[in-house]
Scaffold this active site. Structure first.
Site, PDB file in Angstrom:
ATOM      1  N   HIS A 264       0.861  -1.192   0.000  1.00 27.63           N
ATOM      2  CA  HIS A 264       0.000   0.000   0.000  1.00 27.63           C
ATOM      3  C   HIS A 264       0.895   1.240   0.000  1.00 27.63           C
ATOM      4  CE1 HIS A 264      -3.823   2.095   1.047  1.00 27.63           C
ATOM      5  NE2 HIS A 264      -3.044   2.908   1.750  1.00 27.63           N
TER       6      HIS A 264
ATOM      7  N   ASP B 235       0.962   5.302  -0.010  1.00 25.82           N
ATOM      8  CA  ASP B 235       0.186   6.520   0.206  1.00 25.82           C
ATOM      9  C   ASP B 235       0.862   7.700  -0.468  1.00 25.82           C
ATOM     10  OD1 ASP B 235      -2.032   5.722   1.951  1.00 25.82           O
ATOM     11  OD2 ASP B 235      -0.439   5.117   3.317  1.00 25.82           O
TER      12      ASP B 235
ATOM     13  N   PHE C 224      -2.559  10.620   8.077  1.00 19.12           N
ATOM     14  CA  PHE C 224      -1.565  10.285   9.106  1.00 19.12           C
ATOM     15  C   PHE C 224      -1.735   8.849   9.597  1.00 19.12           C
ATOM     16  CE2 PHE C 224      -2.460  14.790   9.279  1.00 19.12           C
ATOM     17  CZ  PHE C 224      -1.177  15.331   9.212  1.00 19.12           C
TER      18      PHE C 224
ATOM     19  N   ASP D 295      -8.800   1.078   5.710  1.00 21.61           N
ATOM     20  CA  ASP D 295      -7.493   1.720   5.913  1.00 21.61           C
ATOM     21  C   ASP D 295      -7.555   2.667   7.108  1.00 21.61           C
ATOM     22  OD1 ASP D 295      -4.996   2.899   5.655  1.00 21.61           O
ATOM     23  OD2 ASP D 295      -5.429   3.886   3.741  1.00 21.61           O
ATOM     24  N   GLY D 296      -6.730   2.406   8.116  1.00 19.07           N
ATOM     25  CA  GLY D 296      -6.616   3.278   9.280  1.00 19.07           C
ATOM     26  C   GLY D 296      -6.940   2.572  10.573  1.00 19.07           C
TER      27      GLY D 296
END
Ligand code: DX5
Ligand code: ZN
Length: 216
Positions: free
Chosen positions: A33, A35, A143, A172-173
């Site tokens: 992944h 970002d 973040f 995601d997160g």
């Protein structure tokens, strides 16, 4: 559908990226992944297009590129992606999303649409035929190390009901062992693993990936 693990490279040791990727491959991780941020759509800047192309040259693992940039359609040609890779763009960042998805598809790359926590699922209602994946953001993007938002589980469940079994749903997160287990039951099939479950001080990548698979 097979449950897929996607390692968030912004959480990896960037000074030893080649070695980390090698370990992730050995750990049976399915996707990398990546970002990409622009400091405008989200208040941070992390990895970029050159990183994507460099990684493409050092591994055959499929990439899961998450673009957190305004008007992402401007940058599709900057990356050398192939048929196994997913290029995911934010609904909120693009007023011509259909055209962007069409362009990604025309290059033979898989498409994903990401939704911020507050964005309703109905926003993608008429774009389903253009999508291979829905990314349900379980934190506000930008973040690592944040706490999951409370509506994440219900949203994931609703997404699965709305989209049926054939659409890939990624989360995601703050995907910890506990949240990952719950989200898996809510219908998620692809999990972005960052500081909450994979890149840990007290576990090797191989051990952490194994522990995560056990809860799915
Ligand atoms: C942003 C990132 C983060 C992060 C995930 O899109 O993908 O969500 O790396 O890792 P956590 O939240 O576990 O630190
Ligand atoms: Zn991401």
């Amino acid at each position: 559908m097979k449950k897929l693990l996607s390692a968030s490279l912004m959480c990896a040791d960037l000074g030893a990226l080649r070695e980390s990727i090698y370990q992730l491959e050995k750990a049976g991780i399915d996707y990398l992944h990546i970002d990409i941020m622009d400091g405008s759509f989200v208040p941070n800047i992390t990895l970029g297009f050159d990183t994507v192309n460099t990684i493409k040259n050092i591994t055959d693992m499929p990439l899961d590129v998450h673009m957190m940039v305004n008007e992402p359609g401007r940058f599709i040609d900057n990356m050398k992606l192939g048929a196994d890779d997913i290029l995911c763009v934010h609904y909120e960042a693009d007023i011509h999303l259909q055209r962007t998805l069409d362009k990604i598809k025309s290059k033979g790359i898989k498409t994903g649409v990401a939704l911020n926590p507050q964005t309703p699922l109905t926003s993608i209602e008429y774009l389903r035929e253009y999508m291979d994946m829905l990314l349900v953001m379980t934190v506000s993007p930008g973040f690592a190390g944040q706490k999951i938002f409370t509506g994440a589980f219900r949203k994931c469940e609703d997404a699965r009901k709305m989209l049926g079994e054939s659409m890939l749903i990624e989360v995601d997160g703050n995907i910890s062992l506990e949240n990952g287990k719950k989200l898996s039951r809510c219908g998620a099939d692809m999990f972005v693993l960052g500081t909450s479950s994979l890149f840990l001080k007290d576990k090797t990548l191989i051990q952490a990936a194994e522990d995560f698979r056990k809860v799915l």
